[in-house]
Design a protein around this motif. Sequence first.
Motif, PDB file in Angstrom:
ATOM      1  N   PRO A  43      35.196  30.498  40.914  1.00 59.06           N
ATOM      2  CA  PRO A  43      36.294  31.329  39.868  1.00 59.06           C
ATOM      3  C   PRO A  43      35.264  32.046  38.896  1.00 59.06           C
ATOM      4  N   ALA A  44      34.259  31.340  38.369  1.00 55.61           N
ATOM      5  CA  ALA A  44      33.286  32.010  37.706  1.00 55.61           C
ATOM      6  C   ALA A  44      32.613  33.079  38.271  1.00 55.61           C
ATOM      7  N   LEU A  46      33.619  34.922  40.973  1.00 59.52           N
ATOM      8  CA  LEU A  46      34.525  36.071  41.004  1.00 59.52           C
ATOM      9  C   LEU A  46      34.722  37.038  39.623  1.00 59.52           C
ATOM     10  N   LEU A  47      34.572  36.185  38.598  1.00 59.26           N
ATOM     11  CA  LEU A  47      34.810  36.885  37.233  1.00 59.26           C
ATOM     12  C   LEU A  47      33.594  37.560  36.896  1.00 59.26           C
ATOM     13  N   GLU A  50      33.551  40.557  39.143  1.00 61.94           N
ATOM     14  CA  GLU A  50      34.694  41.525  38.624  1.00 61.94           C
ATOM     15  C   GLU A  50      33.867  42.384  37.219  1.00 61.94           C
ATOM     16  N   GLN A  84      36.560  37.199  49.819  1.00 56.59           N
ATOM     17  CA  GLN A  84      37.233  37.124  48.263  1.00 56.59           C
ATOM     18  C   GLN A  84      36.391  38.209  47.281  1.00 56.59           C
ATOM     19  N   ALA A  87      37.984  41.428  47.869  1.00 56.00           N
ATOM     20  CA  ALA A  87      39.578  41.450  47.196  1.00 56.00           C
ATOM     21  C   ALA A  87      39.158  41.769  45.756  1.00 56.00           C
ATOM     22  N   VAL A  88      38.040  41.526  44.953  1.00 57.84           N
ATOM     23  CA  VAL A  88      37.930  41.812  43.805  1.00 57.84           C
ATOM     24  C   VAL A  88      37.518  43.188  43.692  1.00 57.84           C
ATOM     25  N   LEU A  91      40.932  45.090  44.218  1.00 58.57           N
ATOM     26  CA  LEU A  91      41.620  45.059  43.138  1.00 58.57           C
ATOM     27  C   LEU A  91      41.301  46.109  41.824  1.00 58.57           C
TER      28      LEU A  91
ATOM     29  N   ALA B  87      41.698  34.693  46.017  1.00 57.43           N
ATOM     30  CA  ALA B  87      40.495  35.137  44.969  1.00 57.43           C
ATOM     31  C   ALA B  87      41.165  35.731  43.633  1.00 57.43           C
ATOM     32  N   VAL B  88      42.189  36.436  43.724  1.00 52.72           N
ATOM     33  CA  VAL B  88      42.999  36.858  42.584  1.00 52.72           C
ATOM     34  C   VAL B  88      43.794  35.618  41.808  1.00 52.72           C
ATOM     35  N   MET B  90      42.194  32.661  41.511  1.00 53.24           N
ATOM     36  CA  MET B  90      40.948  32.140  40.898  1.00 53.24           C
ATOM     37  C   MET B  90      40.386  33.103  39.457  1.00 53.24           C
ATOM     38  N   LEU B  91      40.464  34.546  39.888  1.00 49.08           N
ATOM     39  CA  LEU B  91      39.990  35.353  38.827  1.00 49.08           C
ATOM     40  C   LEU B  91      40.843  35.195  37.661  1.00 49.08           C
ATOM     41  N   ALA B  94      40.146  32.010  35.764  1.00 44.46           N
ATOM     42  CA  ALA B  94      38.807  31.896  35.117  1.00 44.46           C
ATOM     43  C   ALA B  94      39.016  33.037  33.753  1.00 44.46           C
TER      44      ALA B  94
END
Lengths: 174, 174
Positions: A43-44, A46-47, A50, A84, A87-88, A91, B87-88, B90-91, B94
């Motif tokens: 999760p971190a 992916l953040l 982002e 994943q 996906a980011v 988005l 992924a969404v 988790m984002l 986070a």
Amino acid sequence: MRILGIDPGLTRCGVGVVDLNSNRRASFVAVHVIRTPSTNELPARLLELESGLVELFETYQPDAVAIERVFSQHNVRTAMGTAQASAVAMLIAARNQLDVAMYTPTEVKAAVTGYGRADKSQITAMVTRLLGLAEPPKPADAADALALALCHAWKGQGRARIAEQVSKMAMVNN
Amino acid sequence: MRILGIDPGLTRCGVGVVDLNSNRRASFVAVHVIRTPSTNELPARLLELESGLVELFETYQPDAVAIERVFSQHNVRTAMGTAQASAVAMLIAARNQLDVAMYTPTEVKAAVTGYGRADKSQITAMVTRLLGLAEPPKPADAADALALALCHAWKGQGRARIAEQVSKMAMVNN
């Protein structure tokens, strides 16, 4: 028109920016690689990805986004990470109301080198030539991201014309 | 402590909310299913899923998040969609600085029914009993999301105790 090409990945996400002028000539704007440490939790990561992508979208204000289409790869874990990461990217593009074009690696290779099974070094060499870069973009993810942007830039021109242009350029440069 | 369980998916994303009191008793708060139309483009669907999840995170203010771990499934396309939906989720977790726990379907089944290969109807039946619901949550994704939250709620108690509780409850209710 400004195109942002994204080669999605968690460890390395390539982002290539290319401008297309009214004569359909593509010019290099920038290339970046966003990295997230594999020691961090998913999760971190992916953040972090982002945040990195949001910054690049803000900096370059693209008109269109091209993302590599994820396929089942040999390594399922890698394929999941790539899915994943993509996906980011999708988005953020959707949030910016930008159309997202998806291309398979084969489509990108064919568009840039005229050959769908080109290897990484061939992609890098052609991207370097086509954009008139002083040095080859590194790592391969950076070249792939630029190749994606070029693939999208030439989308409307038809395969034949692309292949023609590419082979002409390859001859000139060899 | 409030736990939000998420069964990720693009077509249906189950979100179950469970409160855990100081005696480690779990009580039902809410269950939702976010749907995104398969006729929409993937980036738009991810954005719709994000909006839906952001709203639920704001409404329920969870302290912890449990998400089903994506495995290679028979259908690679489905697995990719699930990976992207997760992924969404988790984002957003986070972004809210919440820890994310990931559980495999087998872990969830074992925690809730005492049997790692339980089928969907068994999961639904046990979730209904354990949370004292008047009616079984529908569709299966809703029950799965509540099962995930329960799995996380009982994580600290050890498998043996969970199995004991579950079998006791099953006997009472049968």
